[in-house]
Write an enzyme that holds these catalytic residues in place. Structure first.
Site, PDB file in Angstrom:
ATOM      1  N   GLY A   7       0.839  -1.193   0.000  1.00 39.58           N
ATOM      2  CA  GLY A   7       0.000   0.000   0.000  1.00 39.58           C
ATOM      3  C   GLY A   7       0.870   1.237   0.000  1.00 39.58           C
ATOM      4  O   GLY A   7       1.476   1.564   1.015  1.00 39.58           O
ATOM      5  N   ARG A  10      -0.625   8.019   0.072  1.00 39.70           N
ATOM      6  CA  ARG A  10      -0.026   9.240   0.614  1.00 39.70           C
ATOM      7  C   ARG A  10       0.956   8.947   1.728  1.00 39.70           C
ATOM      8  O   ARG A  10       2.042   9.522   1.782  1.00 39.70           O
ATOM      9  CB  ARG A  10      -1.128  10.176   1.149  1.00 39.70           C
ATOM     10  CG  ARG A  10      -1.833  11.000   0.098  1.00 39.70           C
ATOM     11  CD  ARG A  10      -2.633  12.119   0.747  1.00 39.70           C
ATOM     12  NE  ARG A  10      -3.572  11.631   1.738  1.00 39.70           N
ATOM     13  CZ  ARG A  10      -4.869  11.434   1.512  1.00 39.70           C
ATOM     14  NH1 ARG A  10      -5.367  11.668   0.325  1.00 39.70           N
ATOM     15  NH2 ARG A  10      -5.662  11.002   2.463  1.00 39.70           N
ATOM     16  N   MET A  11       0.580   8.046   2.640  1.00 41.44           N
ATOM     17  CA  MET A  11       1.459   7.758   3.764  1.00 41.44           C
ATOM     18  C   MET A  11       2.359   6.562   3.500  1.00 41.44           C
ATOM     19  O   MET A  11       3.552   6.591   3.788  1.00 41.44           O
ATOM     20  CB  MET A  11       0.640   7.548   5.043  1.00 41.44           C
ATOM     21  CG  MET A  11       0.094   8.848   5.600  1.00 41.44           C
ATOM     22  SD  MET A  11      -0.771   8.673   7.181  1.00 41.44           S
ATOM     23  CE  MET A  11       0.552   8.196   8.273  1.00 41.44           C
ATOM     24  N   ARG A  31      -1.596  -1.878  -5.372  1.00 39.80           N
ATOM     25  CA  ARG A  31      -2.596  -2.367  -6.319  1.00 39.80           C
ATOM     26  C   ARG A  31      -2.307  -1.882  -7.739  1.00 39.80           C
ATOM     27  O   ARG A  31      -2.397  -2.643  -8.689  1.00 39.80           O
ATOM     28  CB  ARG A  31      -3.993  -1.889  -5.883  1.00 39.80           C
ATOM     29  CG  ARG A  31      -5.119  -2.403  -6.769  1.00 39.80           C
ATOM     30  CD  ARG A  31      -6.470  -2.032  -6.184  1.00 39.80           C
ATOM     31  NE  ARG A  31      -6.594  -0.592  -5.985  1.00 39.80           N
ATOM     32  CZ  ARG A  31      -7.662  -0.004  -5.457  1.00 39.80           C
ATOM     33  NH1 ARG A  31      -8.677  -0.738  -5.044  1.00 39.80           N
ATOM     34  NH2 ARG A  31      -7.711   1.312  -5.318  1.00 39.80           N
ATOM     35  N   ASN A  95      -5.999   2.896   9.734  1.00 43.47           N
ATOM     36  CA  ASN A  95      -6.896   3.382  10.785  1.00 43.47           C
ATOM     37  C   ASN A  95      -8.023   2.387  11.053  1.00 43.47           C
ATOM     38  O   ASN A  95      -9.206   2.742  11.047  1.00 43.47           O
ATOM     39  CB  ASN A  95      -7.474   4.749  10.407  1.00 43.47           C
ATOM     40  CG  ASN A  95      -6.486   5.867  10.613  1.00 43.47           C
ATOM     41  OD1 ASN A  95      -5.671   5.837  11.526  1.00 43.47           O
ATOM     42  ND2 ASN A  95      -6.537   6.872   9.754  1.00 43.47           N
ATOM     43  N   SER A 121       0.428   8.393  12.785  1.00 37.38           N
ATOM     44  CA  SER A 121       0.084   9.793  12.562  1.00 37.38           C
ATOM     45  C   SER A 121       1.296  10.519  11.978  1.00 37.38           C
ATOM     46  O   SER A 121       2.430  10.197  12.303  1.00 37.38           O
ATOM     47  CB  SER A 121      -0.327  10.462  13.880  1.00 37.38           C
ATOM     48  OG  SER A 121      -0.683  11.814  13.677  1.00 37.38           O
ATOM     49  N   LYS A 173      -4.765   5.564  18.792  1.00 34.98           N
ATOM     50  CA  LYS A 173      -4.827   6.419  17.594  1.00 34.98           C
ATOM     51  C   LYS A 173      -6.238   6.953  17.389  1.00 34.98           C
ATOM     52  O   LYS A 173      -6.430   8.103  16.974  1.00 34.98           O
ATOM     53  CB  LYS A 173      -4.373   5.626  16.365  1.00 34.98           C
ATOM     54  CG  LYS A 173      -4.482   6.390  15.028  1.00 34.98           C
ATOM     55  CD  LYS A 173      -3.688   7.688  15.037  1.00 34.98           C
ATOM     56  CE  LYS A 173      -3.408   8.223  13.634  1.00 34.98           C
ATOM     57  NZ  LYS A 173      -4.572   8.408  12.792  1.00 34.98           N
ATOM     58  N   HIS A 176      -6.620   9.741  19.775  1.00 34.33           N
ATOM     59  CA  HIS A 176      -5.776  10.819  19.234  1.00 34.33           C
ATOM     60  C   HIS A 176      -6.557  11.608  18.193  1.00 34.33           C
ATOM     61  O   HIS A 176      -6.579  12.846  18.204  1.00 34.33           O
ATOM     62  CB  HIS A 176      -4.512  10.199  18.637  1.00 34.33           C
ATOM     63  CG  HIS A 176      -3.743  11.066  17.686  1.00 34.33           C
ATOM     64  ND1 HIS A 176      -4.143  11.282  16.376  1.00 34.33           N
ATOM     65  CD2 HIS A 176      -2.590  11.751  17.835  1.00 34.33           C
ATOM     66  CE1 HIS A 176      -3.274  12.063  15.775  1.00 34.33           C
ATOM     67  NE2 HIS A 176      -2.323  12.370  16.630  1.00 34.33           N
ATOM     68  N   ASN A 177      -7.225  10.911  17.291  1.00 33.81           N
ATOM     69  CA  ASN A 177      -7.965  11.597  16.237  1.00 33.81           C
ATOM     70  C   ASN A 177      -9.198  12.310  16.781  1.00 33.81           C
ATOM     71  O   ASN A 177      -9.583  13.364  16.282  1.00 33.81           O
ATOM     72  CB  ASN A 177      -8.360  10.607  15.142  1.00 33.81           C
ATOM     73  CG  ASN A 177      -7.196  10.256  14.241  1.00 33.81           C
ATOM     74  OD1 ASN A 177      -6.045  10.384  14.632  1.00 33.81           O
ATOM     75  ND2 ASN A 177      -7.474   9.805  13.036  1.00 33.81           N
ATOM     76  N   GLU A 180      -7.935  15.450  18.141  1.00 33.26           N
ATOM     77  CA  GLU A 180      -7.628  16.296  16.982  1.00 33.26           C
ATOM     78  C   GLU A 180      -8.880  17.036  16.509  1.00 33.26           C
ATOM     79  O   GLU A 180      -8.837  18.227  16.180  1.00 33.26           O
ATOM     80  CB  GLU A 180      -7.079  15.402  15.875  1.00 33.26           C
ATOM     81  CG  GLU A 180      -6.705  16.060  14.576  1.00 33.26           C
ATOM     82  CD  GLU A 180      -6.306  14.999  13.567  1.00 33.26           C
ATOM     83  OE1 GLU A 180      -7.095  14.741  12.637  1.00 33.26           O
ATOM     84  OE2 GLU A 180      -5.211  14.417  13.702  1.00 33.26           O
ATOM     85  N   TYR A 181     -10.014  16.340  16.488  1.00 28.28           N
ATOM     86  CA  TYR A 181     -11.279  16.971  16.093  1.00 28.28           C
ATOM     87  C   TYR A 181     -11.563  18.181  16.981  1.00 28.28           C
ATOM     88  O   TYR A 181     -11.932  19.257  16.501  1.00 28.28           O
ATOM     89  CB  TYR A 181     -12.433  15.973  16.236  1.00 28.28           C
ATOM     90  CG  TYR A 181     -12.651  15.014  15.100  1.00 28.28           C
ATOM     91  CD1 TYR A 181     -11.581  14.421  14.432  1.00 28.28           C
ATOM     92  CD2 TYR A 181     -13.935  14.662  14.707  1.00 28.28           C
ATOM     93  CE1 TYR A 181     -11.790  13.524  13.412  1.00 28.28           C
ATOM     94  CE2 TYR A 181     -14.159  13.760  13.682  1.00 28.28           C
ATOM     95  CZ  TYR A 181     -13.086  13.184  13.040  1.00 28.28           C
ATOM     96  OH  TYR A 181     -13.302  12.294  12.023  1.00 28.28           O
TER      97      TYR A 181
END
Length: 302
Positions: A7, A10-11, A31, A95, A121, A173, A176-177, A180-181
């Site tokens: 995969g 982006r990360m 993929r 995630n 993250s 995590k 954590h998110n 973040e919100y």
């Protein structure tokens, strides 16, 4: 150390690059072939399938999945579960919901394959700044993976650690998110209050820069907001529509399950729903922050 990265979005792609820069041997798979070819030109070993990935690894094999949570992750885990051998290590760095992670770890026990969850993250800045990693799994397996984590982290002894058994990484995590919100919502509302006080002729880009140094509310999110304001304080081309990728909802549900009052995180999640109905400058600020730290798509006006 040898590792396969499955995969290369982006990360995942940038994580593979950081590992290459740290001297690790990386087998790259994706993929679509484009990202694989790009990484191969930078020193990675290209793989065309899960079977090819496994054939190119030496025991004990280490495979890191960096694919979307849900069905895609489930399919990849089942595929590698049938290909890997006892003693090999499968890492889920996406995630995933921590409950899915705990279920998968339990199902993996009989195979002898070690399953590790890593809440990751860092977004699009991780290649340069390093990644924060919250790790769940057996302590000795996590220790075996230490060279990988030390390379991906901002520093060998900073920004990563084993938070507990299987599921702990993804649970931490998730929270954590959720935090973040709340932080993002507070910044967005504050800047909108100042934006509306027109008689004081406040400049939000200047204020963001002032707050970045010495202020109690300074943070990386504020740095990224200032970067967005430097381009356009009016955010005129940004639609006030803010997505939620799931972790905020899961955090609120966990708070309900544990009887923990979490009004700030809950209301921050609700405000993302509001953004899909009303024209809001605060929502535009939220949208550009998500783009700045994670490369998330922005909906344009018109």
């Amino acid at each position: 150390m040898q590792i396969a990265m499955m995969g290369l979005g982006r990360m995942g792609g940038n994580m593979a690059r950081r590992l290459l820069q740290g001297g690790h041997e990386v087998i790259a798979a994706n993929r679509s072939p484009g990202p694989v070819q790009e990484l191969a030109s930078e020193g990675a070993i290209a793989a065309t399938s899960a079977e090819d990935v496994v054939s190119k690894l030496s025991a004990p094999r280490v495979v890191w999945l960096m694919v979307p949570a849900g069905d895609v992750t489930e399919q990849q885990i089942e595929t590698f579960k049938s290909l890997l051998s006892p003693g090999d290590i499968l890492i889920d760095g996406g995630n995933s919901n921590y409950q899915d992670t705990m279920r998968r770890a339990k199902a993996m026990e009989s195979t002898g394959i070690h399953y590790v969850d890593v809440g990751t993250s860092g977004g699009v800045w991780g290649l340069k700044e390093g990644y924060s990693m919250m790790v769940g799994g057996e302590a000795d397996v996590v220790e075996h993976l230490r060279p990988i984590f030390e390379t991906l982290a901002p520093a060998p002894d900073k920004g990563w650690g084993r938070t507990g058994p299987s599921g702990a990484g993804h649970f931490v995590k998730m929270v954590h998110n959720g935090i973040e919100y709340g932080m993002m919502q507070a910044y967005a509302e504050g800047f909108e209050i100042m934006k509306q006080k027109t008689e004081l002729e406040l400049q939000v880009d200047q204020i963001a820069e002032i707050w970045r140094y010495g202020s109690v509310v300074r943070s990386w999110l504020l740095d990224l907001t200032a970067a967005a304001f430097a381009e356009d304080t009016e955010l005129k081309d940004i639609a006030p529509w803010v997505a939620d990728s799931g972790e905020g909802r899961w955090t609120v549900q966990a708070a309900i399950d544990e009887d923990v009052p979490a009004p700030v995180i809950t209301l921050a999640l609700m405000m993302r729903f509001v953004s899909r109905q009303d024209d809001s400058y605060a929502a535009k600020v939220l949208a550009v922050m998500r783009n700045q730290f994670g490369g998330h798509a922005i909906k344009k006006e018109g």
